[in-house]
Write an enzyme that holds these catalytic residues in place. Structure first.
Site, PDB file in Angstrom:
ATOM      1  CB  ILE A 169      30.554  35.215  40.684  1.00 20.32           C
ATOM      2  CG1 ILE A 169      31.558  34.385  41.471  1.00 20.32           C
ATOM      3  CG2 ILE A 169      30.971  36.678  40.566  1.00 20.32           C
ATOM      4  CD1 ILE A 169      32.828  34.126  40.748  1.00 20.32           C
ATOM      5  NE  ARG A 173      34.627  40.665  23.853  1.00 17.80           N
ATOM      6  CZ  ARG A 173      35.720  41.096  24.483  1.00 17.80           C
ATOM      7  NH1 ARG A 173      35.708  41.228  25.796  1.00 17.80           N
ATOM      8  NH2 ARG A 173      36.832  41.379  23.823  1.00 17.80           N
ATOM      9  CB  ILE A 221      42.520  46.797  35.063  1.00 14.94           C
ATOM     10  CG1 ILE A 221      41.271  47.549  34.583  1.00 14.94           C
ATOM     11  CG2 ILE A 221      43.075  45.904  33.950  1.00 14.94           C
ATOM     12  CD1 ILE A 221      41.516  48.500  33.414  1.00 14.94           C
ATOM     13  CG  HIS A 281      43.892  41.738  30.945  1.00 13.18           C
ATOM     14  ND1 HIS A 281      42.577  41.387  30.751  1.00 13.18           N
ATOM     15  CD2 HIS A 281      44.619  40.863  30.192  1.00 13.18           C
ATOM     16  CE1 HIS A 281      42.509  40.366  29.910  1.00 13.18           C
ATOM     17  NE2 HIS A 281      43.732  40.031  29.568  1.00 13.18           N
ATOM     18  CB  CYS A 337      57.596  58.298  33.904  1.00 13.20           C
ATOM     19  SG  CYS A 337      58.438  59.314  32.661  1.00 13.20           S
TER      20      CYS A 337
END
Length: 241
Positions: free
Chosen positions: A232, A35, A106, A122, A130
């Site tokens: 961080i 964002r 991810i 996530h 598949c």
């Protein structure tokens, strides 16, 4: 006492730490967040649709080939490497202080750094399956496919990532809640804590120390034991284990 020294003291005195991280954990590895002005969502706007729609379940179903084009161009960073935050968290796990990493990312960088107990809210770009026979595929199968990735049975190979309009994995969410509820110290980093349901996990914490490390303010700063408004990776690079 400086904030780094405060964090060092909290870590030194804690025996049950849980880490919860967002996109900001990986920006120092060269992976854009979502964002910010330079984030992934800004880069997707050039495709003439809203970012949320481009990575939604509906778009995946209705415009599958276009989805994979966006996905491969904007959400996969195969050559990214762990930064000091990933590496330090792995060290904390090795000495038994850190019990779990809960991540919204991810990219698999926590595992690449050596962390074992990683709960991926996530999903992961490294797991693909598949939709017909459930055969599993690695990331290279997606990257090397022309157009829509296919299984040998003919089915579409879908990334095991949570798209908009899709629910989080209940088992992963349940484990995350359990770890947070039992933690003595919860360190939250690289997330603005505005995206739900993941942001709501903070409400399950009832331990001693709540540490928030993020470049910008969060809605929960007033509840924290310690707030550090910095990158961080830079913060964790100063921690000794």
């Amino acid at each position: 006492m400086s904030k780094i020294k405060q964090l060092q003291e909290i870590i030194d005195l804690s025996e049950n730490i849980v880490f919860f991280g967002g996109a900001g954990v990986s920006t120092e590895s060269g992976i854009p967040d979502f964002r910010s002005e330079s984030g992934i969502f800004k880069s997707l706007e050039k495709y003439g649709d809203t970012p949320e729609n481009l990575v939604s379940h509906s778009y995946y179903m209705d415009h599958t080939e276009e989805f994979f084009n966006y996905y491969k161009d904007n959400l996969i960073f195969k050559d990214a490497n762990p930064n000091p935050a990933h590496l330090k968290l792995s060290e904390l796990e090795k000495i038994g202080k850190l019990k779990a990493v809960i991540t919204q990312n991810i990219d698999g960088l926590h595992q690449k750094a050596g962390s074992k107990n990683v709960l991926e809210l996530h999903g992961s770009i490294h797991r693909n399956y598949c939709q017909i026979c459930n055969k599993e595929y690695g990331l290279n199968h997606i990257l090397e496919s022309e157009g829509i990735p296919r299984c040998e049975c003919g089915g579409i190979v879908k990334p095991d990532v949570v798209l908009y309009e899709e629910p989080l994995n209940n088992a992963v969410l349940s484990f995350a809640i359990d770890y947070i509820q039992n933690a003595e110290t919860l360190i939250i980093g690289g997330t603005s804590l505005v995206v739900y349901p993941a942001a709501g996990l903070i409400n399950y914490f009832n331990g001693k120390n709540l540490v928030l490390i993020n470049k910008s303010e969060t809605p929960y700063d007033n509840l924290a034991t310690l707030v550090i408004n910095d990158a961080i990776g830079e913060t964790f690079s100063q921690i000794k284990i």
